[in-house]
Design an enzyme around this catalytic site. Sequence first.
Site, mmCIF file in Angstrom:
data_model
loop_
_atom_site.group_PDB
_atom_site.id
_atom_site.type_symbol
_atom_site.label_atom_id
_atom_site.label_comp_id
_atom_site.label_asym_id
_atom_site.label_seq_id
_atom_site.Cartn_x
_atom_site.Cartn_y
_atom_site.Cartn_z
ATOM 1 N N SER A 114 -0.737 6.834 -5.136
ATOM 2 C CA SER A 114 -1.063 5.418 -4.901
ATOM 3 C C SER A 114 -0.144 4.687 -3.942
ATOM 4 C CB SER A 114 -1.094 4.662 -6.236
ATOM 5 O OG SER A 114 -2.311 4.892 -6.892
ATOM 6 N N LYS A 122 3.591 -5.183 -5.710
ATOM 7 C CA LYS A 122 2.225 -4.882 -6.173
ATOM 8 C C LYS A 122 1.977 -5.659 -7.460
ATOM 9 C CE LYS A 122 -0.454 -0.628 -7.237
ATOM 10 N NZ LYS A 122 -0.314 0.855 -7.359
ATOM 11 N N SER A 131 -4.016 3.372 -4.977
ATOM 12 C CA SER A 131 -4.323 2.054 -5.481
ATOM 13 C C SER A 131 -3.514 0.923 -4.818
ATOM 14 C CB SER A 131 -4.080 2.015 -6.985
ATOM 15 O OG SER A 131 -2.695 2.158 -7.259
#
Lengths: 487, 499
Positions: free
Chosen positions: A177, A78, A153
């Site tokens: 997330s 990420k 997210s």
Amino acid sequence: MLSSLTARELRDKIAAGEITSRQATQEVLTAIDHLNPQLHAYNSIFPQRAIEQAEKIDAAIKRGEKPGLLAGVPIYIKDNMCTNWGATTCSSKMLENFHAPYNATVVEKLQAAGAVIVGKTNLDEFAMGSSTENSAFGPSKNPWNTKCVPGGSSGGAAAATAARLAFGGLGSDTGGSIRQPASLCGIVGLKPTYGLVSRYGLVAFASSLDQIGPMTQTVEDAALFLQVIAGHDEKDSTSWPDAIPDYLAELKTPMTGLRIGIPREYFDVEGMEPEVKAAVQGAIDWYKSHGATLVDVSLPHTKYGIAAYYIIAPAEASSNLARYDGVHYGHRTHTPQDLYDLYAASRGEGFGAEVKRRIMLGTYALSAGYADKFYLQALKVRALIKKDFDDAFQKCDVIACPTSPSVAFEFGSKGDDPLQMYLCDVFTVTCNIAGIPGLSLPCGFSRNLPIGLQLLGPTFSEKTLLRVAQQYESAHEWSKKKPGVCA
Amino acid sequence: MSATATDIQYKVLIGMEIHVQLATKTKMFTSVANGAYPDNANAAPNTLVDPVILGLPGVLPVINKRAVEMAMMVGLALNCVIPSFTKWDRKSYYYPDLPKNYQISQYDLPLCGEGQIELPLTDGSYKTIRIRRAHLEEDAGKLLHEGHEEFSQVDLNRAGTPLLEIVTEPDLTTPEEARLFGEELRRICRYLGVSQGIMQQGHMRFEPNINLHIFHNGQTFKTPITECKNLNSFRSVERACAYEIQRQLAEWHAGGQKQQPMRKSTRGWDDDKGVTVLQREKEEAEDYRYFPDPDLVPVTVSEQWRETVRKEVVELPIQRRKRYEKHYALTPKESMALIDERPNAELFEAAVAAGGSARRVTNLLLGVATKTAKERGVLLPELGISAMTYAALAKLADDGTISATAAVTVFEELLANPSGDPKKIAEAKGLIQVRDVGATEKWVEEALAANPNAVDSYKNNPKKKQASLGFLRGAVMKISQGKADPKMVGELLEKRLDA
């Protein structure tokens, strides 16, 4: 097609010399070229570097060196984990051109295990959001239906795994997330116990809640990734000092006498889709029919979870994000009038609306005269939520519930009301608040969109969670389904 | 209680906040070199930095255990309670010298709790000063405004230096006491080896909080507290306190005589003009939004750890001073002068241990030695004369081999040639006292013959008897060029005159 392999299978074939890492990496890069413009799973891609890394691994294997646990496997991280190459943007204009001079500990560990990092995936700005709609660089699309969000997210990460644009990777989870996008994209996502994985090099959102974890095709791959990234790090004072178990070996241990806790509070909430409820109930029934005992448990303070979370997380965020001020690095406004203007304009221009909202919320919650009412009150709720789980785990080994009350929703459907978006986290935040591990795995579909089953366990029960999850996974075909875009 | 010319009765209350940079090898929360460590004092700007100091995204602080131990040492020396549990908090404010825009500090559970010290006053007495707390935090960087019109520069070398903030109760009642307290604290820190205490390098910074209780018409008026900043010398501490007392008195006289709400203000000391200047009223003060730092774990201080650290707390200046007074019969002034710097005191004790008498060694050290050391800007051991040499010289003087005057002459020679042997120097310079009765009798006769008036006074004027004897003894010594043994001279003189 290599993309039908799991990370574990690919690694074993590379280690055995049946496939080269270069071949696998090239195939992934080609798929990214093909699909990323459509899905925007990745913020940045490192084709040249990835190929070089892959060739190094291939050469090492040829020389007879012992291959690492992820030898030659193309993966992502990420875009909020620091790498000493490329940018670490957090999908924010503020850090658009930020190049870290260091690697996150997880990046070091992945590379030591032979993983080939092909790129960094999109997220809601600074990991604040549940849809990637808050990314400064545009949202990611759900591979199952590109009109829908991938969740957030870690939405780019989930989309990348689901669309086979890597053999898994790492997300971060502050209030759901990892698990919520895993659920919405039909993959496996594990948020480990707080402290199991080093946070060094993870750009902080809410330090007491943030945790890095795997986002993979299968449960076994999650165990594999966890094996690589878990463990003490002297650079992170909050990391757990004890030795970690052999998660892969534990997966093979048969389960007997499993007690599954069913928290009623996690089934009857506003906005709960009946298909989601039914699919999760179906998975629970499957466990029952395969020898598990179902136990009713109560987590009465869950209803305060969202409120407490949206005090604690923004409070910490307001402090963690104070450093982005245009002085030392990051976005700086062009013509500041004075120091105050330098701060205000740099931050005003560099942050998106949701980040600003949370900074203001958190600043308010910590302010003199309000801290008692908000921040300290939220800490009390946190203690109560922890106690709820402690009590519940006296009666059961794991808790089963939905990961998200709904399947993936359409872009813009949550409107302008941030509260609607915050409610996406209703089943996931308590896990972060309590510091316990949580895992989401696919358990069905509704309108051709995946549904996730969430399993929660006491602290450091990852081995149990993984075993319980794999038991269900191996009896079902959900993980083998591929979204249409992959065809 | 003091009185002004207009006979207003008032009491001065001064509390001190002192920041001490701890001389650890590395910084408070990261392993980069610390500017307060002796080797790193002259580092070029922005060279003592790393990602943690720069506050880059994703990096995490890690506690420097040695800094915690040094802070505990100071706390123990100040007789502070060291609680078993202490935690870290973030103090938020925006400033370009603070890269994270928050400072890691300790808010409600400091490492050191209440304590107290005995402050030695100039008259040799002691006063108890209560310590409120002492906590550990990280220092900020520095802004440099000079040289450029359009921008300022940031130097982050100082950022992250371990900083111990010590807060006293308002028990100091004169500007001199404020200065003495600062000096005593510096002495303690230097004794413990936790700081070099070099004021010019900012190793210690003082912020006195001053106000007055004015007694007028049966009422007590409390003037608003002012906190003085920018004090980087002991002299400025004393001057700023003195200035503030007069300024607050004048302000009160000028119409503030009604009971005012306690508005605390911050004033900066202008050393050139000798005045304090208002910086801000505390009402405008920022809200620091303290909350526990989630990146750090609380520190648990076990009994065992505390006691291990306690063993590192050496004999403190004040204990040493009292010991010297009692054990060596030194005056408060002498013992203070000897203990002021630990290496000096250690040289003294080594010389005494090597057989020099405490009295003679004290005289040697506090006389020409101290004067020369001051001229050279060094401590006594750096004169290069060993404790053995001091002891040997003291013994020569004490057993009468050389006179006290000759001892000084020998010492002056040693300053030029520190490895010399006192006895050989005395011999070479002909300073060995002559104990030959015949020779001494000859000098006595010579002196008596040359000073008939003194002889007459001795014999016929009882009031002048002792003075005359002293005069004649001096005359003998002079004739012998200092070589005569004064004791023998006295005996022979009396024998001869009383015959």
